[in-house]
Design a protein around this motif. Structure first.
Motif, PDB file in Angstrom:
ATOM      1  N   GLU A 110       0.843  -1.188   0.000  1.00  0.00           N
ATOM      2  CA  GLU A 110       0.000   0.000   0.000  1.00  0.00           C
ATOM      3  C   GLU A 110       0.885   1.247   0.000  1.00  0.00           C
ATOM      4  O   GLU A 110       1.820   1.356   0.805  1.00  0.00           O
ATOM      5  N   PRO A 111       0.648   2.205  -0.927  1.00  0.00           N
ATOM      6  CA  PRO A 111       1.460   3.432  -0.927  1.00  0.00           C
ATOM      7  C   PRO A 111       1.224   4.230   0.340  1.00  0.00           C
ATOM      8  O   PRO A 111       0.114   4.251   0.885  1.00  0.00           O
ATOM      9  N   SER A 112       2.270   4.886   0.792  1.00  0.00           N
ATOM     10  CA  SER A 112       2.137   5.704   2.002  1.00  0.00           C
ATOM     11  C   SER A 112       1.261   6.911   1.708  1.00  0.00           C
ATOM     12  O   SER A 112       1.157   7.361   0.562  1.00  0.00           O
ATOM     13  N   ALA A 147       7.861   8.850  -5.816  1.00  0.00           N
ATOM     14  CA  ALA A 147       6.559   9.441  -6.150  1.00  0.00           C
ATOM     15  C   ALA A 147       6.730  10.722  -6.958  1.00  0.00           C
ATOM     16  O   ALA A 147       6.001  10.956  -7.940  1.00  0.00           O
ATOM     17  N   HIS A 148       7.683  11.571  -6.572  1.00  0.00           N
ATOM     18  CA  HIS A 148       7.931  12.794  -7.345  1.00  0.00           C
ATOM     19  C   HIS A 148       8.347  12.449  -8.779  1.00  0.00           C
ATOM     20  O   HIS A 148       7.850  13.057  -9.744  1.00  0.00           O
ATOM     21  N   THR A 149       9.244  11.503  -8.929  1.00  0.00           N
ATOM     22  CA  THR A 149       9.734  11.164 -10.264  1.00  0.00           C
ATOM     23  C   THR A 149       8.635  10.534 -11.111  1.00  0.00           C
ATOM     24  O   THR A 149       8.495  10.841 -12.308  1.00  0.00           O
ATOM     25  N   VAL A 150       7.833   9.661 -10.516  1.00  0.00           N
ATOM     26  CA  VAL A 150       6.717   9.055 -11.256  1.00  0.00           C
ATOM     27  C   VAL A 150       5.715  10.135 -11.667  1.00  0.00           C
ATOM     28  O   VAL A 150       5.193  10.120 -12.803  1.00  0.00           O
ATOM     29  N   GLY A 151       5.451  11.080 -10.778  1.00  0.00           N
ATOM     30  CA  GLY A 151       4.544  12.173 -11.131  1.00  0.00           C
ATOM     31  C   GLY A 151       5.073  13.003 -12.281  1.00  0.00           C
ATOM     32  O   GLY A 151       4.318  13.383 -13.195  1.00  0.00           O
ATOM     33  N   GLN A 152       6.380  13.296 -12.255  1.00  0.00           N
ATOM     34  CA  GLN A 152       7.003  14.030 -13.367  1.00  0.00           C
ATOM     35  C   GLN A 152       6.914  13.232 -14.662  1.00  0.00           C
ATOM     36  O   GLN A 152       6.683  13.800 -15.743  1.00  0.00           O
ATOM     37  N   PHE A 153       7.095  11.906 -14.570  1.00  0.00           N
ATOM     38  CA  PHE A 153       6.998  11.028 -15.741  1.00  0.00           C
ATOM     39  C   PHE A 153       5.585  11.084 -16.317  1.00  0.00           C
ATOM     40  O   PHE A 153       5.383  11.153 -17.540  1.00  0.00           O
TER      41      PHE A 153
END
Length: 779
Positions: A93-95, A215-221
């Motif tokens: 589960e994601p935090s 999470a930041h990098t996935v969001g940027q992707f």
């Protein structure tokens, strides 16, 4: 010994499970795939499970783990019961912090081709699959060759390189961008960072410290993918699969949605290159660890395609796939509750001895290696498998041609811990630049090898063997003893197997049954009759086969298999040279202490091979029928009084086999009792003026194709990205056999028995057709 059943064991929640049957094994309780030992060799890591506990529950993952080939293939076959919806689902589960970060970027990853349920999945797959067919992929071959050549030019004189840094990441990444139609690849390092973050997010287990950065990098992707997609929508007539998908959206707006395009853009940037990069690294590492195989492909580039398939089987870049049970179901006798998550360890399935003989042996000439599950199977089989094959073949081909003296450097391999992609982050090789072939032979730079987009051709899976001896064992019968030129062991084979021997440069190849000692792993033996009525193969062998000479052979392959657990006795019937497969069968029957007899017919004593050895081994079980001595085999008498559970194995001249079939029918015996071996097919294969078109439904792939009157079924399957191996394409060898589920088959092969044809459950795709308008195949 099992551990005490924990209160939270999901098995206790399954109605009807008897007390004390918790599947949590001691090793299952400790199972953790997020470590180097699993990433290095998943198959070995779960060997205990494959052998003892093929389905187990992992409390650390909250997944049921499946390890055997047939169970995993059956799960792939049924996407309704086993949903792919959790393929891209984070393992834990994601935090709350990570979820909030992703929300800031508007992250809304939805369904893609790999995690879409039916019926939406097949509708999208059919709408978008055309650019993945071999016909369309061919146009990318020059680009792949240029990229590989340029990359190798950059380090060819260095003597040492990390192939992952200088070749194996860049080339697949560039090919992926071209295939997708993404022109701007200037910020490669950022895209690489995006890919790793997506892999960790979807398939890994990031630490609490890593979660925010991931999470930041996935969001940027996600934002980057959306920007690229919007740019493409402004030029929809341009090149690339994503623009093709945008154009298809106009015709299928409910199937190809905006949400789907955005999610697919992000997912495929990763999938289109990550799996190929790691697969190429794993393959090169494996080949260099087996110098004989590396030397073989350097000598014969036609072996590269089958070598790639064996590398994908033995050490593929996909360790596992995931599924979710949509109802209560049983797998390998284990009750799985509805909603359970499944981890399908395909690396383990690819080493299952129930499917692959001697599975841990690396054999680039393995006859069924294309049956591996690295690409998945059925409706969700990887669409990009053939572009991956193309890249791997060209990369390995160029390296084996330009750097045949390359070797692995001493190094420690590191991995990205995750459940999907597996391969080393670095692969360092060394060589002596002074030995580069192109320094002495400029032609090396201009040679290219053939690329196969699909299953390897069996006729390319050749082995160079040396004739250790050529002995006359009867009139016009030559016994050849074949060994490896380097003295290494040869692969194991089973009774009834044959070799295909190439007859020099004549273009002829002929099948000869193996007749050597089953326990002799250093040599294979075949006996060849110089038949004046043959098509030229046997006469060539008798003229050219001499001790010390080399022959090119294919196989072993077996479609004349012995049932080793018969209900009744075994009756072996041989005529002349047809004794060769029977010899091995009888040896095996004797070793298993089965009830058997051998009836061996020949014209005269001088044409009777192996009689003395057979007599010594089998004694009273051997019965000779020699025509010149007035002892002909009376099949009606032979079959009189036989029980229905007797199995008859026969090989010999066609007239003998026809007489035996007629006798079986006259005696009222079930024709299922008779197993025969042919080496000549007299059936007409294809005459377009006399044929009709028919449809073929591929049950597992969700496709219905049309076979025109001037096409073979094999041609149509290949053109539509369906892997089927082939060799003789005359209905003789059995290489292109597939399973049939429905429809009346017009059998035109010489492989299947009468009873097997009547069952209508198998056919040879190179020659057989539909009697009616439709066939349903298990593909």
């Amino acid at each position: 010994m099992t551990t005490p059943q924990p209160a939270t064991c999901p098995a206790t929640q399954h109605a009807g499970r008897p007390a004390g049957t918790c599947p949590i094994h001691q090793q299952a309780a400790q199972f953790d795939p997020f470590q180097d030992a699993y990433m290095e060799n998943p198959s070995e890591f779960v060997r205990w499970a494959r052998e003892q506990k093929p389905v187990f529950y992992s409390p650390k993952l909250d997944y049921w783990v499946v390890t055997r080939y047939q169970a995993i293939k059956d799960i792939f076959r049924d996407p309704i019961t086993f949903s792919p919806s959790n393929v891209l689902e984070p393992v834990g589960e994601p935090s709350p912090e990570a979820a909030a970060i992703l929300k800031e970027y508007g992250y809304a990853m939805n369904r893609t081709l790999v995690n879409e349920d039916e019926p939406a999945h097949m509708a999208r797959r059919r709408a978008l699959m055309e650019p993945f067919t071999p016909e369309h992929l061919r146009k990318h071959e020059p680009t792949v060759r240029r990229l590989v050549t340029t990359a190798i030019d950059g380090f060819i004189d260095d003597g040492r390189v990390d192939l992952m840094q200088k070749l194996l990441w860049d080339v697949p990444f560039s090919v992926a961008l071209e295939f997708l139609g993404i022109e701007d690849d200037s910020d490669r390092e950022t895209m690489h960072r995006f890919s790793i973050a997506h892999t960790i997010n979807a398939f890994g287990r990031p630490t609490p410290e890593e979660r925010a950065n991931v999470a930041h990098t996935v969001g940027q992707f996600w934002q980057f993918s959306g920007e690229v997609l919007e740019k493409m929508k402004r030029t929809p007539d341009g090149p690339g699969w994503m623009r093709y998908s945008i154009r298809q959206q106009k015709d299928f707006p409910e199937v190809v949605t905006d949400s789907y395009l955005h999610s697919m853009m992000m997912a495929i940037i990763v999938a289109a290159h990550e799996s190929t990069s790691f697969a190429s690294a794993n393959a090169i590492k494996l080949l260099l660890e087996h110098p004989e195989s590396w030397a073989d492909i350097c000598k014969n580039p036609l072996l590269i395609s089958p070598a790639v398939e064996e590398c994908l089987r033995h050490n593929g870049s996909i360790g596992s796939w995931r599924r979710r049970a949509t109802r209560d179901v049983e797998i390998e006798g284990v009750a799985i509750p509805s909603g359970a998550r499944l981890l399908l360890v395909v690396s383990s399935a690819n080493h299952d001895p129930r499917q692959f003989g001697d599975p841990d042996f690396f054999d680039i000439r393995r006859d069924n290696t294309v049956e591996h599950l690295t690409f998945g199977f059925g409706a969700h089989q990887c669409l990009g498998k053939n572009i991956g094959r193309m890249e791997m073949q060209i990369i390995i081909g160029e390296l084996s041609r330009r750097l045949p003296h390359m070797r692995l450097a001493d190094q420690t391999y590191q991995y990205v811990h995750n459940l999907a992609f597996r391969g080393p982050r670095g692969l360092v090789v060394e060589w002596d630049p002074a030995q580069n072939p192109e320094r002495h032979d400029a032609d090396v730079l201009h040679a290219t090898q053939e690329v196969r987009l699909g299953a390897p051709l069996a006729k390319h899976v050749v082995r160079d063997l040396k004739i250790a001896s050529a002995q006359q064992v009867a009139d016009n019968i030559l016994l050849l003893r074949l060994v490896s030129p380097t003295g290494t062991s040869l692969p194991q084979w089973t009774p009834g197997a044959h070799l295909d021997i190439e007859c020099g440069n004549t273009g002829l190849s002929r099948q000869y049954s193996l007749c050597s000692d089953l326990n002799d792993h250093k040599a294979w033996e075949v006996a060849v009759l110089n038949d004046p009525e043959s098509r030229g193969g046997s006469s060539w062998i008798h003229q050219h086969a001499r001790s010390g000479a080399e022959l090119r052979v294919r196989g072993p392959r077996n479609h004349f298999r012995l049932n080793e657990t018969p209900a009744g006795r075994l009756l072996f019937v041989a005529g002349g040279i047809g004794i060769t497969p029977i010899m091995a069968m009888a040896q095996r029957a004797r070793a298993l202490n089965l009830d058997y007899e051998i009836h061996f017919s020949c014209r005269s004593r001088c044409t009777l091979p192996f009689a003395h050895a057979l007599q010594q081994t089998h004694g009273a079980r051997l019965h000779l029928h020699i025509s010149d001595e007035g002892k002909r085999n009376d099949f009606d008498h032979l079959l009189a009084g036989l029980k229905d559970d007797t199995e008859v194995y026969a090989c010999g001249p066609n007239r003998m086999l026809e007489a035996l079939e007629a006798a079986v029918a006259r005696r009222g015996l079930p024709d299922t009792c008779l197993h025969i071996e042919h080496f000549v097919n007299s059936v007409t294969i294809l005459d377009p003026d006399k044929e009709h078109a028919f449809d073929v439904e591929l049950k597992n792939s969700g496709l219905t194709l049309t076979v025109a009157n001037d096409q073979t079924l094999l041609d149509v399957l290949r053109a539509n990205n369906i892997d089927v191996q082939s060799d003789c394409e005359e209905g003789l060898c059995g290489a292109c056999e597939v399973a049939a589920l429905d429809g009346d088959i017009d059998h035109r092969d010489s492989v299947l028995t009468t009873s097997e044809r009547r069952e209508n459950t198998r056919l040879m795709t190179c020659c057989s057709r539909a009697k009616g308008q439709k066939l349903v195949l298990d593909l």
